[in-house]
Enzyme design. Structure first.
Site, PDB file in Angstrom:
ATOM      1  N   LYS A 160       0.843  -1.208   0.000  1.00 26.62           N
ATOM      2  CA  LYS A 160       0.000   0.000   0.000  1.00 26.62           C
ATOM      3  C   LYS A 160       0.874   1.252   0.000  1.00 26.62           C
ATOM      4  O   LYS A 160       0.725   2.135   0.832  1.00 26.62           O
ATOM      5  CB  LYS A 160      -0.954   0.020   1.214  1.00 26.62           C
ATOM      6  N   HIS A 161       1.844   1.262  -0.884  1.00 29.01           N
ATOM      7  CA  HIS A 161       2.719   2.429  -1.006  1.00 29.01           C
ATOM      8  C   HIS A 161       3.414   2.402  -2.373  1.00 29.01           C
ATOM      9  O   HIS A 161       3.329   1.419  -3.104  1.00 29.01           O
ATOM     10  CB  HIS A 161       3.759   2.445   0.134  1.00 29.01           C
ATOM     11  N   ALA A 162       4.069   3.502  -2.659  1.00 28.58           N
ATOM     12  CA  ALA A 162       4.963   3.569  -3.829  1.00 28.58           C
ATOM     13  C   ALA A 162       6.297   4.098  -3.311  1.00 28.58           C
ATOM     14  O   ALA A 162       6.383   4.602  -2.184  1.00 28.58           O
ATOM     15  CB  ALA A 162       4.385   4.506  -4.884  1.00 28.58           C
TER      16      ALA A 162
END
Ligand code: T46
Length: 138
Positions: free
Chosen positions: A55-57
């Site tokens: 749930k991130h970049a």
């Protein structure tokens, strides 16, 4: 399998299958892994099958993610296109380049994930807010 999102790709590891004495898989930096490896981490112990990770970049980090055992779903989102890939073959890895939102879910209990990264851990490289990620792409 074809990658439809930007900032990703597929890597295939060379392997030697030697039934019943085991299989050997090889990852070589700047050969089949398209960057210099500076960090390796792995994730196991999936007691909760509803777990959702990622749930991130990343702003600058390049990574290659593999499923060494079991299986899981890797969801990729480049801000325009989305793609969900079920990873279960240890010889197939997915490249996670900067600015690619990624989420891992649907873990089998015996799942073991391996990640090769081109930089040391740095929390300031993470974009953990999806709206901020979308804004940064503009
Ligand atoms: C990624 C996906 C595929 C460290 O201190 N050092 C490290 O090298 C890593 C990877 C994590 N951490 C700390 C940061 C957090 O406090 O460990 C904690 C859990 O990390 P996180 O919630 O980011 O874990 P995942 O599984 O959601 O994401 C990980 C990587 O962090 C990330 O870079 O792309 O796997």
């Amino acid at each position: 399998m074809k990658i439809k999102v930007k900032n990703s790709g597929i890597v295939k590891l060379k392997f030697f299958k030697d039934f019943p004495d085991g299989n050997l898989f090889i990852a070589e930096a700047r050969k089949n892994i398209p960057f210099k490896i500076k960090r390796v981490y792995f994730i196991n112990g999936f007691a909760n099958e509803k777990a959702v990770r990622g749930k991130h970049a990343h702003k600058k980090l390049n990574q290659a993610i593999f499923c060494l055992n079991g299986s899981f779903d890797l969801s990729l989102d480049d801000g325009k296109r989305k793609q969900k890939i079920r990873l279960k073959d240890p010889s197939v890895g997915i490249i996670l380049k900067p600015m690619l939102w990624h989420t891992m879910s649907g873990f089998s209990k015996d799942c073991v994930i391996l990640v090769l990264a081109d930089e040391w851990y740095k929390e300031s490289d993470y974009i953990r807010d999806y709206q901020k990620f979308k804004k940064m792409l503009r």
